[in-house]
Design an enzyme around this catalytic site. Structure first.
Site: not given
Ligand code: GLA
Length: 410
Positions: A158, A213
């Site tokens: 990430d 997301d």
């Molecule tokens: C980000 C990623 C998500 C998830 C969260 C976890 O938002 O894009 O897919 O992994 O972090 O904290």
């Protein structure tokens, strides 16, 4: 003492492997070769469980993946997202949260492997993960070595808390560390598409997130202050122009699925079929221990999965739009095609597709639907039945927020 020795051995192994790469001039690709020749399939904890995860959830999920038929349908990666972490030990090695994962990651990986599945983990290129746990910045080789020692098979990496870090440098460093660790680990870039990872990630990673997301709605945007999450159609629309970057071993990732978490079976069907048309990774994000028959039958639909996993690896293109209805085509191996008719709207739509008036050509692969030279059988992949052929116009009703997906064979 033993740990110090292990540390030393891992560091030496990593350095030797890196030196070997340098010596052979193997700088063209850093990722582990031969993995993800078709889009990865599995499950991830984040969409449904967020930080509420522990070892029991992972074990129960792995069992459910076997008993529900998900594993046999191809879903092999069991991916633990953010919040599995404890602290680093005295030598700097990351440890799982001992309360949530009392058996440790090696034992969990062994048990997952015994079920014919693979285990994935999550980390972050910054100082801390998005949920505030230790990130891998400055610990890349040590973390990669630790994951390999545990038997980890997939890493989602990430982009929170990276400050001024350069994404290409950051992801290349972890790619090199994973390669040096010597274990086949699928490397998943999660940088939300901000710096166009489809341009720079193919030599480093097997897949890269193209957007922010996903969230479990059809067509909404939810603001979380400094960032937004997006419904299925919003994510779909953000894939425009990206198909040319994908192919075997390098996939656009429109995010983990919300199949089973949406408002209706039709929405889940449409979401699933469109991800298959896009050659997207199929990473389920629902609670597979408690899913409805509809959800299970969508996720395990072998004919839709076969579209996703087609060996050509050419994603679909939007051929034409008529109001709320979109016609998508995807060329498949051996001269077959997939066609999806997506109804984005809230009303049922009656549509006609007259094959004699259409010329379906993929300008990327230069493949063309051979009309009128050939007659293609039309198999409806959710009805699991042949519904006619291209020798007469297709006249269908597509329910609201739903899809009809066909395979066309000569
Ligand atoms: C980000 C990623 C998500 C998830 C969260 C976890 O938002 O894009 O897919 O992994 O972090 O904290």
């Amino acid at each position: 003492m033993v740990r110090a020795l292990v540390t030393l051995i891992w560091m030496l192994a990593a350095m030797c492997s890196y030196a070997a790469d340098q010596a052979t001039g193997d700088t063209a690709t850093y990722k582990y070769p031969g993995l993800a020749q078709t889009p990865p399939m599995g499950w991830n904890s984040w969409n449904t469980f967020g930080c509420k995860i522990d070892e029991s959830l992972i074990r129960e999920t792995a069992n459910a993946m076997v008993s529900s038929g998900l594993r046999d349908a191809g879903y092999v990666y069991v991916n633990i997202d953010d919040c599995w972490h404890g602290e680093r030990d005295a030598q700097g090695f990351i440890q799982p949260d001992a309360k949530r994962f009392p058996s440790g990651m090696k034992a969990l990986a062994d048990s997952v492997h015994q079920k014919g599945l693979k285990l994935g983990l999550y980390s972050d290129a910054g100082s801390k993960t998005c949920a505030g746990h230790p990130g891998s910045q400055g610990h890349e080789y040590q973390d990669a070595a630790q994951y390999a020692q545990w038997g980890i098979d997939y890493l989602k990496y990430d982009w929170c808390n990276t400050e001024e870090r350069n994404p290409v440098e950051a992801y290349r460093t972890m790619a090199q560390a994973l390669k040096a660790a010597g274990r086949p680990i699928v490397f998943s870039v999660c940088e939300w598409g901000d710096s166009k990872p489809w341009v720079w990630a193919p030599p480093l990673a097997h897949l890269w997130r193209t957007t922010g997301d996903i969230t479990n709605c059809w067509d909404c945007v939810i603001s979380h202050g400094s960032w937004n999450s997006y419904g299925v159609l919003r994510i779909l629309d953000k894939q425009e122009g990206l198909r040319k970057f994908a192919g075997p071993g390098r996939w656009n990732d429109p995010d983990m699925m919300e199949v089973g978490n949406l408002a209706s079976a039709g929405e889940s069907r449409a979401h699933f079929a469109m991800w298959a048309m896009l050659a997207a990774p199929l990473i389920a994000g629902n609670d597979v221990r408690n899913m409805s028959d509809d959800t299970r039958s969508i996720l395990t639909n072998k004919e839709v999965i076969a579209v996703d996993q087609d060996v050509l690896g050419v994603p679909a293109f939007a051929y034409k739009k008529e109001g709320d209805v979109e016609f998508w085509f995807r060329p498949l191996a051996e001269g077959a095609w997939a066609m999806a008719v997506l109804n984005r709207g809230a009303e049922v739509r009656q549509v006609t597709f007259d094959w004699t008036k259409e010329d379906v050509e993929d300008t990327q692969s230069h493949l063309r639907l051979d009309l009128p030279g050939a007659v293609y059988r039309l198999r409806d992949l959710f009805e699991r039945a042949v519904m006619g052929s291209t020798n007469k116009p297709l006249k269908i009703k597509v329910p609201a927020h739903d899809i009809i997906i066909y395979r066309l064979d000569r």
